[in-house]
Motif scaffolding. Sequence first.
Motif, PDB file in Angstrom:
ATOM      1  N   LEU A 225       0.829  -1.199   0.000  1.00  0.00           N
ATOM      2  CA  LEU A 225       0.000   0.000   0.000  1.00  0.00           C
ATOM      3  C   LEU A 225       0.869   1.256   0.000  1.00  0.00           C
ATOM      4  N   GLY A 226       0.331   2.346  -0.578  1.00  0.00           N
ATOM      5  CA  GLY A 226       1.048   3.615  -0.513  1.00  0.00           C
ATOM      6  C   GLY A 226       1.416   4.208  -1.851  1.00  0.00           C
ATOM      7  N   HIS A 227       0.508   4.124  -2.824  1.00  0.00           N
ATOM      8  CA  HIS A 227       0.834   4.604  -4.169  1.00  0.00           C
ATOM      9  C   HIS A 227       0.843   6.122  -4.285  1.00  0.00           C
ATOM     10  N   ALA A 228      -0.196   6.781  -3.802  1.00  0.00           N
ATOM     11  CA  ALA A 228      -0.381   8.213  -4.059  1.00  0.00           C
ATOM     12  C   ALA A 228       0.169   9.068  -2.923  1.00  0.00           C
ATOM     13  N   GLY A 229       0.629  10.266  -3.277  1.00  0.00           N
ATOM     14  CA  GLY A 229       1.199  11.165  -2.286  1.00  0.00           C
ATOM     15  C   GLY A 229       0.245  11.508  -1.166  1.00  0.00           C
ATOM     16  N   VAL A 230      -1.026  11.711  -1.493  1.00  0.00           N
ATOM     17  CA  VAL A 230      -2.002  12.100  -0.474  1.00  0.00           C
ATOM     18  C   VAL A 230      -2.150  11.037   0.603  1.00  0.00           C
ATOM     19  N   MET A 231      -1.814   9.795   0.296  1.00  0.00           N
ATOM     20  CA  MET A 231      -1.918   8.717   1.278  1.00  0.00           C
ATOM     21  C   MET A 231      -0.998   8.952   2.465  1.00  0.00           C
ATOM     22  N   TYR A 232       0.096   9.670   2.246  1.00  0.00           N
ATOM     23  CA  TYR A 232       1.057   9.900   3.308  1.00  0.00           C
ATOM     24  C   TYR A 232       0.630  11.025   4.247  1.00  0.00           C
ATOM     25  N   ARG A 233      -0.606  11.501   4.056  1.00  0.00           N
ATOM     26  CA  ARG A 233      -1.238  12.402   5.021  1.00  0.00           C
ATOM     27  C   ARG A 233      -2.416  11.723   5.728  1.00  0.00           C
ATOM     28  N   ASP A 234      -2.727  10.516   5.335  1.00  0.00           N
ATOM     29  CA  ASP A 234      -3.851   9.792   5.920  1.00  0.00           C
ATOM     30  C   ASP A 234      -3.417   9.136   7.229  1.00  0.00           C
ATOM     31  N   GLU A 235      -4.109   9.450   8.312  1.00  0.00           N
ATOM     32  CA  GLU A 235      -3.702   8.968   9.632  1.00  0.00           C
ATOM     33  C   GLU A 235      -3.747   7.453   9.735  1.00  0.00           C
TER      34      GLU A 235
END
Length: 257
Positions: A225-235
């Motif tokens: 998991l972890g393709h898109a940049g916005v995912m790295y702001r998801d708690e």
Amino acid sequence: MKPTLQTLAIAAVVATTPGAQAADGQFQLLVLAMPTKYHYEYIPVARESFEKLAKLHAFDMTWVAQPWAFEGDLSKYAAVVLLNSSGEEFNEAQRAGLERYMKAGGNAVVVHRAIISKPGLWPWYEKLVGRSFVIHPMLQTAVVTKADASHPATFGLPDPWLWSDEWYEFSNPHGVTIHPVLTVDERSYDPTKIWPGQVAKGMGADHPVAWWQAYEKGRVFVTALGHAGVMYRDERYLDHLWGGIWWAATGLGRPAK
């Protein structure tokens, strides 16, 4: 004007020159985040989130954009994180460095694109990952379930968990035994939805998307998991990632198998 990949790559190299923070945290972590054709926009977002995690959880971090650090002494790092950065990009000296580190008891975290390695290029790395990438359908929302609720990488997640990502499909050419942590329910998305000229069939009921294993003398945690940049702001995603990192670095939080 939107920056080009080349501009971002140069900026990333300058911004991520190796330099560990003062070693007063609970452990030291090396994070490799290389800008590549399909994965570069996530880097500033992920770095900001990792820096916050380091402050919140009291660990020291070295962030690098190229794998030169793997040619040196890695013994001070409790774990190395390959963040969308595959070992297929390593030269011979860097490959040897990672192998020495793991054989001496080092630990690794492999995230998303870092799973992918050209078959036969570096079999040792393929075995470290535990599964070989085959293909993935278009990014879709799907239902993720906990295969091992005792693993720290699941503690911050609901069960089931609704998540949108690239659902990598895998093979196991080296016969590696892994311990699934999360699986995806292929009934909740279309595994065949893919670009013209490509074919994806899905993996059926046994479709892990995060797992762990013991390798050499260390621990390995892998998440697809972890393709898109916005995912790295998801708690929730960060809870998942942090749980895997913490376990890999310390071995704490769950009974050993």
